[in-house]
Design an enzyme around this catalytic site. Structure first.
Site, PDB file in Angstrom:
ATOM      1  CG  HIS A 188      52.739 -14.788  23.448  1.00 50.24           C
ATOM      2  ND1 HIS A 188      51.442 -15.136  23.738  1.00 50.24           N
ATOM      3  CD2 HIS A 188      52.906 -13.529  23.938  1.00 50.24           C
ATOM      4  CE1 HIS A 188      50.848 -14.156  24.379  1.00 50.24           C
ATOM      5  NE2 HIS A 188      51.703 -13.168  24.523  1.00 50.24           N
ATOM      6  N   GLY A 196      55.551  -3.202  24.770  1.00 50.23           N
ATOM      7  CA  GLY A 196      56.781  -3.682  25.381  1.00 50.23           C
ATOM      8  C   GLY A 196      57.523  -4.590  24.428  1.00 50.23           C
ATOM      9  CD  GLU A 256      56.171 -10.532  24.051  1.00 51.18           C
ATOM     10  OE1 GLU A 256      55.482 -11.036  23.143  1.00 51.18           O
ATOM     11  OE2 GLU A 256      55.696  -9.759  24.898  1.00 51.18           O
TER      12      GLU A 256
END
Length: 848
Positions: A291, A251, A288
């Site tokens: 992260h 993804g 993301e």
């Protein structure tokens, strides 16, 4: 081919650590030169002094240590060499071919663009390197090429025509390395951090897609602010970049400072993207970005600790999405996905712990267990210690472990140090596979109500005996008049059997158990339909209100399949009441109206001791939907009309909720009254959500051929929209003709099977979203999938291996279907050559 497993118990520290890395790339489609200069030093924590580097599919050119040429021992998986017992500089020059790299791991090309995917072990396909997450270093990257945009991690240090240099000051493992080169344009913005620092934001896309980046950019800025406010985490570079890539196995990927995204999770406009697309973009952008701290600044020591970064970051993106939208609606959606993917995984041959003890191919462990169950483990920990202590523990985690590669033990220790709580039993959630079962018994006497819970966990591959786990059961009690007499209270189940007593009650209460789905377990308690209807009407917990309706639906559908019962009027009446209750969030009402999936019904029938009949399940589900439509009468049309959204399209939760309820109403109207309303909506639709809901309603009743053709004619050339065109037809094809439908679609000129998005849209759309078609008694669906997996495996093992999970539930079906599936699995296993990724998955599915 059966490789030896890699085991957690065999972990040893790296023999050598790295001070700094300098990479030079001279880009060429088939002959890219990669020159690496790496400053190594012996690791004092290691007793091993053997120097080995990982490397695959590399053409060696030259090697040197401290300037002196050497000849290392090279194998297909790496090299070894004699090195000084002191710091030294390693230099290697290799050649790679991005254009022929169809596996999409390492450095590859996507429609003329160079891009990378290095997690988990792709960097070894770029150059020789200790490709493991516990080796962290700063990177400086020079890129030479004839494309106008040359990108890598960190901050831009120099830029001239044909050359760019990047430096990332934060040590990182090789899996976070990124490089992109292409003819791209950027959508730019700026973010001011809480401390007042300016950060430049860029989303890079192909020319013509700039107008589809605004929502992704807005989601990014909201994510950055949210992480500051809720976790105290500021961004740490001068630049944050996202690149949209058309050919991508994942993804998205959280490479430090340069996130690479599947284009479907970046590009959006009202005309081309649905409400669900916008929601996914928001959540994945956040995931993301988050992260940056939970995965990049603090990474995992080894791949067994993968959930340390993924489970935690999923939990964080779930918190964010709930804050941005509706916590209740999001929680229901999360649990639906958990049950559909992770419970299925945990009950079959692919079951494994959140922290596996061994693996053969790490790519096969990017699973729902690692991600979704891992997030549920964090959620339980949050519930057990409370929000304040959770935040204190996270602050300690960031302060103690910044710049480190950590383990689950490191993670749990910060909670012990913060709260004084012994988490040794809680740790079993990381070590034991399977979904715990919790059986409930109750007693009522003299104003005291007693709940007794018994927990068990069935055997799973490699684990037969399980120990009791810590299970937080959020509980409320309701009076018979609907009043709540006990607000939500966490009961901690820690023993195999445990009782809890509630005294001083005036009447026997109705329990509301596992509120907000407080633990990833299967809870069973004897309850009749009247009690479920009561909870549907009166429960104050939104999740349990929805759960009561779902349980009613499952019970009704199982009776229809197994006993040929008619739809229960009490159930259709209850759905009618929910649908027209304007006090409820339209999104919640839409979720309540959505019947359980065919796969959920099949699992319920299997657990009741019967082999599910996919055709009977499909028919029963359609019959029950028709009965709900009949029961609602003209109210159904009123709901449909009332949910029409006025004004310009807005993807926010309020408008999206109305459109979701309107879509649910349209599907029922179409089933009852025919295609007229859906055809009218399709003709008038000014956004993709309305157009696709109309098409879905038409295809579900065997109509819509002119509309499907018109849709393709309008959107031909738009890859992301044509993906939807393939997926819709594959998932909604009538069971008796489904295989022929997808076979014809696979021959369509737009079916680019080498593109992962396109392959998944058709092949996964059929095998994973059309159970009755895939499980046709002839076995033609099984053979169709196997043919395509054999074809794809030679080019893209990672996507192939993940698609084999369509077969993971094979043992719950009748003997004929089991035999047909086993034959196809054996055919796949016997194909030569077969990738390591796919071979491991097939072996596990057959053995389970």
């Amino acid at each position: 081919m059966s490789a030896d497993p890699i085991r957690l118990a065999d972990y040893t520290p790296p023999a050598y650590l790295i001070d700094a890395v300098h990479l030079t790339f001279r880009l060429h489609p088939t002959a890219t030169r990669v020159i690496s200069e790496i400053r190594f030093h012996p690791n004092p924590a290691s007793s091993v002094r053997r120097f080995t580097l990982d490397g695959e599919n590399l053409k060696p050119i030259a090697f040197a240590i401290d300037g002196a040429a050497i000849t290392p021992d090279i194998t297909p998986t790496g090299l070894s060499a004699s090195v000084p017992d002191a710091p030294f500089t390693w230099r290697a020059e290799v050649e790679i071919s991005p254009q022929t790299n169809t596996a999409l791991e390492g450095l590859y090309m996507s429609k003329g663009m160079y891009c990378t995917q290095c997690e988990a072990e792709g960097f070894r396909k770029i150059t020789y390197y200790p490709d493991r997450p516990d080796v962290m270093a700063t990177f400086t990257v020079s890129i030479e090429g004839d494309l106008p945009v040359l990108l890598s991690n960190g901050n831009l240090m120099a830029n001239a025509p044909g050359r760019a240099e990047w430096h990332d000051p934060h040590p990182k493992p090789a899996y976070l390395f990124a490089l992109v080169a292409g003819d791209l344009v950027s959508h730019d913005d700026q973010f001011t951090t809480a401390s007042g620092r300016k950060v430049t934001l860029k989303i890079w896309v192909r020319d013509g897609d700039q107008d589809k980046c605004a929502y992704a950019m807005d989601a990014l800025k909201r994510s950055m602010r949210w992480d500051e406010e809720n976790y105290g985490r500021e961004y740490d570079l001068d630049l944050f970049q996202i690149v949209a890539v058309d050919d991508f196995n994942m993804g998205a990927m959280e490479n430090k400072g340069l996130n690479i995204f599947n284009s479907k999770y970046v590009l959006a406009s009202p005309e081309t993207a649905t409400d669900k697309d916008y929601e996914l973009i928001e959540g994945i952008i956040a995931h993301e970005y988050f992260h940056n701290w939970t995965g990049n600044r603090i990474t995992c020591r080894d791949w067994f600790q993968l959930s340390l970064k993924e489970g935690l970051t999923v939990f964080r993106d779930q918190q964010f999405s709930g804050d941005q939208r509706s916590h209740a609606v999001k929680r229901i959606a999360e649990v639906e996905q958990l049950r559909a993917r992770q419970f299925r995984e945990d009950s079959g041959p692919l079951a494994h712990p959140v922290r596996p003890a061994e693996y053969k191919e790490i790519n096969n462990f990017y699973t729902a267990t690692i991600y979704e169950k891992g997030a549920e483990v964090i959620s339980m920990l949050h519930a057990l210690v409370g929000a304040d202590d959770y935040r204190k523990a996270l602050d300690l985690y960031f302060a103690r472990h910044d710049g480190q590669a950590c383990t689950i033990e490191d993670w749990l220790q910060v909670f012990t140090d913060t709260t004084g709580r012994d988490l040794s039993q809680f740790k079993r959630w990381y070590e034991q596979s399977g979904t715990p079962r919790v059986e409930v018994a109750e007693d009522w006497a003299d104003g005291t109500y007693t709940l007794t819970f018994r927990q068990s966990n069935p055997p799973t591959p490699g684990q037969t005996k399980k120990q009791p786990q810590v299970i937080p059961i959020a509980t409320g009690l309701l009076n018979p008049n609907g009043d709540e007499v006990l607000p939500t209270t966490i009961l901690e189940l820690t023993r195999a059997e445990q009782s809890f007593r509630f005294s001083g009650l005036a009447a026997r209460p109705i329990p509301s158990l596992l509120r907000n789905f407080s633990a990833p377990v299967i809870l069973t308690r004897q309850a009749d339909d009247s009690e479920r209807a009561f909870l549907l009407a009166h429960d104050t917990d939104p999740f349990n209100k929805w759960e009561a309706g779902r349980d009613l639906a499952i019970t009704n559908l199982c009776r229809m399949v197994l006993e040929q019962a008619a739809p229960a009027r009490d159930f259709t009446a209850a759905m009618h009441r929910v649908a027209v209750d304007d006090r409820l969030d339209p999104a919640f009402r839409a979720l309540a109206l959505a019947l359980p999936s065919e796969d959920s019904i099949a699992q319920a029938i299997h657990e009741a001791g019967h082999a599910p009949d996919p055709d009977a399940i499909h028919a029963a589900r359609h019959t029950l939907a028709g009965a709900i439509a009949d029961a609602m009468g003209r109210d159904l049309n009123r709901v449909y009309a009332d949910m029409a959204v006025k004004g310009a399209y807005n993807p926010d939760a309020a408008d999206a909720g109305k459109r979701s309820l309107r879509a649910a109403a349209l599907a029922l109207i179409s089933r009852r009254d025919g295609p007229q309303a859906a055809k009218a909506q399709f003709a008038a639709a000014d956004n993709m959500t309305e157009a696709l809901s109309a098409l879905s309603s038409l295809l579900s009743i065997g109509d819509g051929a002119p509309e499907i053709a018109a849709f393709h004619d309008r959107w031909a050339g738009n890859d992301l929209v044509i993906d939807k065109w393939f997926a819709l037809q594959a998932s909604l094809a009538a069971p008796e003709t489904a295989v022929e439908t997808v076979r014809k679609l696979s021959e369509h000129r737009d079916f680019d099977w080498k593109n992962p998005n396109r392959f998944r849209s058709l092949i996964a759309g059929f095998a994973m979203s059309n159970p009755a078609g895939f499980h046709h008694a002839s076995g033609a669906g099984y053979a169709f999938l196997t043919d395509w997996l054999i074809r794809l495996d030679a080019l893209n093992p990672q996507t192939t291996a993940r698609m084999t999970s369509a077969f993971e539930t094979w043992r719950r079906y009748d003997a004929n279907r089991q035999g047909l599936i086993r034959a196809e699995l054996n055919r796949l296993a016997g194909h030569q050559p077969l990738s390591r990724d796919t071979a491991e998955m097939v072996e596990r599915i057959l053995k389970g």
